[in-house]
Design a protein around this motif. Structure first.
Motif, PDB file in Angstrom:
ATOM      1  N   THR A 264     -34.600 -51.140   0.103  1.00 53.19           N
ATOM      2  CA  THR A 264     -34.834 -49.705  -0.458  1.00 53.19           C
ATOM      3  C   THR A 264     -33.293 -48.594  -0.270  1.00 53.19           C
ATOM      4  O   THR A 264     -32.943 -48.055  -1.166  1.00 53.19           O
ATOM      5  CB  THR A 264     -35.757 -49.044   0.462  1.00 53.19           C
ATOM      6  OG1 THR A 264     -36.973 -49.763   0.305  1.00 53.19           O
ATOM      7  CG2 THR A 264     -36.077 -47.462  -0.020  1.00 53.19           C
ATOM      8  N   LEU A 265     -32.568 -49.145   0.840  1.00 56.16           N
ATOM      9  CA  LEU A 265     -31.354 -48.412   0.972  1.00 56.16           C
ATOM     10  C   LEU A 265     -30.324 -48.920  -0.262  1.00 56.16           C
ATOM     11  O   LEU A 265     -29.622 -48.115  -0.448  1.00 56.16           O
ATOM     12  CB  LEU A 265     -30.818 -48.723   2.367  1.00 56.16           C
ATOM     13  CG  LEU A 265     -31.188 -48.194   3.739  1.00 56.16           C
ATOM     14  CD1 LEU A 265     -30.598 -48.987   4.862  1.00 56.16           C
ATOM     15  CD2 LEU A 265     -30.827 -46.863   3.560  1.00 56.16           C
ATOM     16  N   ALA A 266     -30.499 -50.269  -0.560  1.00 55.28           N
ATOM     17  CA  ALA A 266     -29.357 -50.729  -1.769  1.00 55.28           C
ATOM     18  C   ALA A 266     -29.760 -49.940  -2.846  1.00 55.28           C
ATOM     19  O   ALA A 266     -29.115 -49.584  -3.733  1.00 55.28           O
ATOM     20  CB  ALA A 266     -29.750 -52.145  -1.891  1.00 55.28           C
ATOM     21  N   GLU A 267     -31.221 -49.877  -3.284  1.00 53.27           N
ATOM     22  CA  GLU A 267     -31.792 -49.316  -4.479  1.00 53.27           C
ATOM     23  C   GLU A 267     -31.233 -47.620  -4.441  1.00 53.27           C
ATOM     24  O   GLU A 267     -30.619 -47.247  -5.537  1.00 53.27           O
ATOM     25  CB  GLU A 267     -33.381 -49.215  -4.395  1.00 53.27           C
ATOM     26  CG  GLU A 267     -33.880 -50.629  -4.702  1.00 53.27           C
ATOM     27  CD  GLU A 267     -35.138 -50.683  -4.723  1.00 53.27           C
ATOM     28  OE1 GLU A 267     -35.827 -49.768  -4.783  1.00 53.27           O
ATOM     29  OE2 GLU A 267     -35.882 -51.962  -4.890  1.00 53.27           O
ATOM     30  N   LEU A 284     -18.528 -51.419  -4.312  1.00 50.74           N
ATOM     31  CA  LEU A 284     -19.626 -51.587  -3.621  1.00 50.74           C
ATOM     32  C   LEU A 284     -21.069 -51.529  -4.643  1.00 50.74           C
ATOM     33  O   LEU A 284     -21.968 -52.375  -4.468  1.00 50.74           O
ATOM     34  CB  LEU A 284     -19.958 -50.232  -2.828  1.00 50.74           C
ATOM     35  CG  LEU A 284     -21.405 -50.033  -1.998  1.00 50.74           C
ATOM     36  CD1 LEU A 284     -21.456 -51.140  -0.962  1.00 50.74           C
ATOM     37  CD2 LEU A 284     -21.479 -48.662  -1.513  1.00 50.74           C
ATOM     38  N   LEU A 285     -20.859 -50.806  -5.636  1.00 46.88           N
ATOM     39  CA  LEU A 285     -22.063 -51.048  -6.881  1.00 46.88           C
ATOM     40  C   LEU A 285     -22.169 -52.507  -7.299  1.00 46.88           C
ATOM     41  O   LEU A 285     -23.289 -52.824  -7.585  1.00 46.88           O
ATOM     42  CB  LEU A 285     -21.869 -50.117  -7.859  1.00 46.88           C
ATOM     43  CG  LEU A 285     -22.744 -49.918  -9.211  1.00 46.88           C
ATOM     44  CD1 LEU A 285     -23.963 -49.482  -8.419  1.00 46.88           C
ATOM     45  CD2 LEU A 285     -22.342 -48.963 -10.094  1.00 46.88           C
ATOM     46  N   ALA A 286     -21.074 -53.373  -7.398  1.00 45.43           N
ATOM     47  CA  ALA A 286     -21.149 -54.558  -7.958  1.00 45.43           C
ATOM     48  C   ALA A 286     -22.044 -55.694  -6.655  1.00 45.43           C
ATOM     49  O   ALA A 286     -22.449 -56.595  -6.920  1.00 45.43           O
ATOM     50  CB  ALA A 286     -19.751 -55.209  -7.991  1.00 45.43           C
ATOM     51  N   ARG A 287     -21.672 -55.062  -5.522  1.00 45.94           N
ATOM     52  CA  ARG A 287     -22.341 -56.162  -4.526  1.00 45.94           C
ATOM     53  C   ARG A 287     -23.966 -55.651  -4.037  1.00 45.94           C
ATOM     54  O   ARG A 287     -24.629 -56.523  -3.679  1.00 45.94           O
ATOM     55  CB  ARG A 287     -21.628 -55.929  -3.156  1.00 45.94           C
ATOM     56  CG  ARG A 287     -20.335 -56.495  -3.179  1.00 45.94           C
ATOM     57  CD  ARG A 287     -19.593 -56.541  -1.851  1.00 45.94           C
ATOM     58  NE  ARG A 287     -18.226 -56.788  -1.730  1.00 45.94           N
ATOM     59  CZ  ARG A 287     -17.250 -55.682  -1.230  1.00 45.94           C
ATOM     60  NH1 ARG A 287     -17.669 -54.471  -1.341  1.00 45.94           N
ATOM     61  NH2 ARG A 287     -16.137 -56.259  -1.527  1.00 45.94           N
ATOM     62  N   LEU A 288     -24.288 -54.513  -4.317  1.00 45.91           N
ATOM     63  CA  LEU A 288     -25.621 -53.886  -3.901  1.00 45.91           C
ATOM     64  C   LEU A 288     -26.654 -54.677  -4.486  1.00 45.91           C
ATOM     65  O   LEU A 288     -27.643 -54.839  -3.824  1.00 45.91           O
ATOM     66  CB  LEU A 288     -25.659 -52.308  -4.173  1.00 45.91           C
ATOM     67  CG  LEU A 288     -24.743 -51.791  -3.247  1.00 45.91           C
ATOM     68  CD1 LEU A 288     -25.093 -49.863  -3.491  1.00 45.91           C
ATOM     69  CD2 LEU A 288     -25.464 -51.607  -1.654  1.00 45.91           C
ATOM     70  N   PRO A 289     -26.589 -55.032  -5.920  1.00 45.81           N
ATOM     71  CA  PRO A 289     -27.891 -55.822  -6.421  1.00 45.81           C
ATOM     72  C   PRO A 289     -27.973 -57.230  -5.830  1.00 45.81           C
ATOM     73  O   PRO A 289     -29.314 -57.561  -5.847  1.00 45.81           O
ATOM     74  CB  PRO A 289     -27.349 -55.911  -7.862  1.00 45.81           C
ATOM     75  CG  PRO A 289     -26.440 -54.912  -7.926  1.00 45.81           C
ATOM     76  CD  PRO A 289     -25.608 -54.653  -7.002  1.00 45.81           C
ATOM     77  N   PHE A 295     -32.036 -62.904   3.805  1.00 46.79           N
ATOM     78  CA  PHE A 295     -30.758 -62.306   4.275  1.00 46.79           C
ATOM     79  C   PHE A 295     -30.437 -61.116   3.687  1.00 46.79           C
ATOM     80  O   PHE A 295     -29.353 -60.390   3.916  1.00 46.79           O
ATOM     81  CB  PHE A 295     -29.548 -63.461   4.234  1.00 46.79           C
ATOM     82  CG  PHE A 295     -29.743 -64.799   4.677  1.00 46.79           C
ATOM     83  CD1 PHE A 295     -30.215 -65.234   5.822  1.00 46.79           C
ATOM     84  CD2 PHE A 295     -29.582 -65.648   3.675  1.00 46.79           C
ATOM     85  CE1 PHE A 295     -30.405 -66.420   6.060  1.00 46.79           C
ATOM     86  CE2 PHE A 295     -29.924 -67.046   3.744  1.00 46.79           C
ATOM     87  CZ  PHE A 295     -30.102 -67.479   5.214  1.00 46.79           C
ATOM     88  N   ALA A 296     -31.416 -60.258   3.388  1.00 43.61           N
ATOM     89  CA  ALA A 296     -31.201 -58.846   2.916  1.00 43.61           C
ATOM     90  C   ALA A 296     -30.323 -58.001   3.786  1.00 43.61           C
ATOM     91  O   ALA A 296     -29.566 -57.282   3.474  1.00 43.61           O
ATOM     92  CB  ALA A 296     -32.510 -58.152   2.393  1.00 43.61           C
ATOM     93  N   LEU A 300     -26.499 -56.619   2.979  1.00 45.62           N
ATOM     94  CA  LEU A 300     -26.567 -55.189   3.064  1.00 45.62           C
ATOM     95  C   LEU A 300     -25.350 -54.841   3.921  1.00 45.62           C
ATOM     96  O   LEU A 300     -24.355 -53.692   3.698  1.00 45.62           O
ATOM     97  CB  LEU A 300     -27.595 -54.383   3.488  1.00 45.62           C
ATOM     98  CG  LEU A 300     -27.434 -52.526   3.489  1.00 45.62           C
ATOM     99  CD1 LEU A 300     -27.013 -52.163   2.229  1.00 45.62           C
ATOM    100  CD2 LEU A 300     -28.621 -52.306   3.784  1.00 45.62           C
ATOM    101  N   LEU A 301     -25.158 -55.324   5.121  1.00 41.01           N
ATOM    102  CA  LEU A 301     -24.127 -55.080   6.038  1.00 41.01           C
ATOM    103  C   LEU A 301     -23.034 -55.599   5.584  1.00 41.01           C
ATOM    104  O   LEU A 301     -21.818 -54.835   5.640  1.00 41.01           O
ATOM    105  CB  LEU A 301     -24.597 -56.132   7.584  1.00 41.01           C
ATOM    106  CG  LEU A 301     -23.437 -55.963   8.461  1.00 41.01           C
ATOM    107  CD1 LEU A 301     -23.231 -54.860   8.965  1.00 41.01           C
ATOM    108  CD2 LEU A 301     -23.774 -57.223   9.422  1.00 41.01           C
ATOM    109  N   VAL A 302     -22.630 -56.715   4.985  1.00 41.06           N
ATOM    110  CA  VAL A 302     -21.374 -57.267   4.344  1.00 41.06           C
ATOM    111  C   VAL A 302     -21.010 -56.103   3.427  1.00 41.06           C
ATOM    112  O   VAL A 302     -19.815 -56.070   3.231  1.00 41.06           O
ATOM    113  CB  VAL A 302     -21.640 -58.727   3.896  1.00 41.06           C
ATOM    114  CG1 VAL A 302     -20.265 -58.963   3.126  1.00 41.06           C
ATOM    115  CG2 VAL A 302     -21.879 -59.504   4.992  1.00 41.06           C
ATOM    116  N   ALA A 303     -21.869 -55.718   2.340  1.00 38.68           N
ATOM    117  CA  ALA A 303     -21.598 -54.966   1.045  1.00 38.68           C
ATOM    118  C   ALA A 303     -20.821 -53.686   1.780  1.00 38.68           C
ATOM    119  O   ALA A 303     -19.935 -53.287   1.277  1.00 38.68           O
ATOM    120  CB  ALA A 303     -22.934 -54.766   0.357  1.00 38.68           C
TER     121      ALA A 303
END
Length: 452
Positions: A264-267, A284-289, A295-296, A300-303
């Motif tokens: 949800t945070l990523a969306e 960041l936009l490239a990583r979030l999808p 390992f969600a 998110l942490l790494v992104a």
């Protein structure tokens, strides 16, 4: 009691909301009595493909359409569970039999892209020489999986996700008819979360309508749906751009501990960035999808932690490096984003480089865009995202092509798969966050990655 999306499913073409590019031509064909033998409806889920297929099938035969009616001349088939060649052979045999009460025997095949190759070949034979009394209406969310031999023999109609204004008006009308008291701000959240899908949006409204007998507020919807406040998302993005790992870790810990899912945070962050794109957020936009199970939390942490401007635990070039290249010479971006200005130096420009590679060899270019890169001290470091990319780019002739495209003045180093740019030391970042949080950062796909 029926769900809202079932109760308000249209029964006539003129009742369909937000798809005039489909309903108007179909209505005209009915008026002129020019009916095709095959139709392909494509578009995202929840946009009305199956509903329009049913309506059109009934109107072609002159049947009165009620949501629960059942006519033997209208046959619905689920492509996901009837995907084999034997299923299509049976369909072909039955299609040869004349309709019972209508002019046409109409087959509605939902999720047609799920058919096997052999099944498509069998269906193709019927589409090439269809009985005069048979019409096929095929629907799919993945049009690219439907063979061109099938699409070329069907009239194709594209369904679109509804825009926010159309969806809001539709939901407001239904809410008023159902006497659901809901504030405009709360309804806007449902519109946003529905993503343009009528079915998803109505399902959310149905769910929210049971929350209170009083007016449903924005705050109540945010709380029940487990959504982060817009201010928190903005704060996360701000800290990402500054590279403040300690603050990022604290914000994530608070949000995740309140039950907000990493997906949800990523969306929410994706929606925010798309609404107001900025160059320093495109990486960041490239990583979030990619933030999804498994390992969600870790993804998110790494992104968020791997910011180009990390101020805690980032690689700091030695003084000798700085003599060879300025800070602006050191840039890490995903090469798939052509709008991002990469490696801006006087002698080298990534966009010019990739364009030249494309003009020289499109196959090499198709692999090059599957890499990340950085320019350090006049050396172009390329980081493949897959092993096969490393293998292809490392071939002698391809390395020579890359060197030539770079002008011959830039040394090129192709790293092993799994290596990361020196400005984004992922392991170091995770260790740093772990130290900040006072515990081990978990990456096992279960629970909160910030838990000890």
């Amino acid at each position: 009691m029926k769900n809202l999306y079932r109760r308000y499913r249209p029964v006539k073409l003129e009742d369909v909301v937000g798809q005039p590019q489909v309903t108007e031509p179909l209505a005209k064909s009915l008026e002129l009595k020019k009916i095709g033998h095959a139709y392909l409806f494509i578009g995202p889920r929840g946009t009305g493909k199956t509903s329009v297929a049913r309506i059109f099938a009934h109107e072609v035969n002159g049947f009165n359409y009620e949501l629960e009616d059942d006519y033997v001349d209208i046959i619905e088939i689920d492509g996901a569970s009837n995907r084999g060649i034997d299923n299509i052979r049976e369909l072909r045999e039955k299609a040869a039999i004349a309709p019972t009460s209508g002019k046409y025997k109409i087959y509605i095949i939902d999720e047609v892209h799920m058919l096997t190759k052999e099944a498509f070949n069998a269906l193709l034979k019927t589409l090439e020489e269809p009985p005069a009394h048979v019409i096929f209406i095929m629907a799919t969310t993945d049009a690219y999986k439907v063979p061109v031999t099938i699409t070329s023999r069907a009239q194709t109609y594209t369904f679109k996700l509804a825009d926010s204004k159309t969806m809001f008006g539709h939901l407001r009308t239904i809410a008023d008819q159902e006497k659901i008291k809901i504030a405009d701000e709360a309804l806007n959240i449902i519109v946003k979360r529905g993503g343009g899908s009528f079915r998803d949006s109505l399902s959310l409204l149905d769910q929210i309508s049971t929350l209170s007998d009083q007016e449903i507020t924005k705050e109540l919807v945010i709380s029940v749906m487990g959504l982060p406040e817009g201010e928190k998302i903005a704060e996360l993005l701000t800290e990402y751009t500054t590279g403040n790992i300690a603050k990022i870790a604290t914000l994530l810990k608070d949000l995740l501990s309140n039950g907000i899912k990493p997906e949800t945070l990523a969306e929410e962050m994706i929606s925010t960035i798309i609404a107001e794109p900025k160059p320093n957020l495109l990486t960041l936009l490239a990583r979030l999808p990619e933030v999804k199970a498994p390992f969600a939390e870790a993804k998110l942490l790494v992104a968020l932690a791997c910011s180009p401007s990390v101020t805690s635990g980032a690689h700091v070039p030695e003084q000798s490096d700085r003599k060879m290249s300025s800070e602006k010479d050191v840039v890490t971006t995903p090469s798939t984003n052509k709008n991002t200005t990469a490696a801006p130096s006087a002698d080298f420009d990534w966009n010019t480089f990739t364009s030249k590679v494309q003009s020289m060899n499109d196959a090499v270019y198709s692999q090059l865009v599957k890499t990340s890169h950085e320019l350090l001290g006049g050396v172009l470091h390329i980081y493949p995202e897959r092993k096969i990319v490393k293998t292809i780019l490392s071939r002698d002739n391809n390395k020579r092509l890359l060197s030539e495209a770079a002008g011959g003045n830039t040394k090129i180093t192709i790293h092993e798969f799994g290596e990361t740019p020196s400005q984004v030391p992922k392991d170091d970042v995770l260790d740093k966050i772990s130290g900040i949080m006072g515990g081990e950062v978990r990456n096992d796909g279960g629970g909160n990655p910030f838990e000890e």
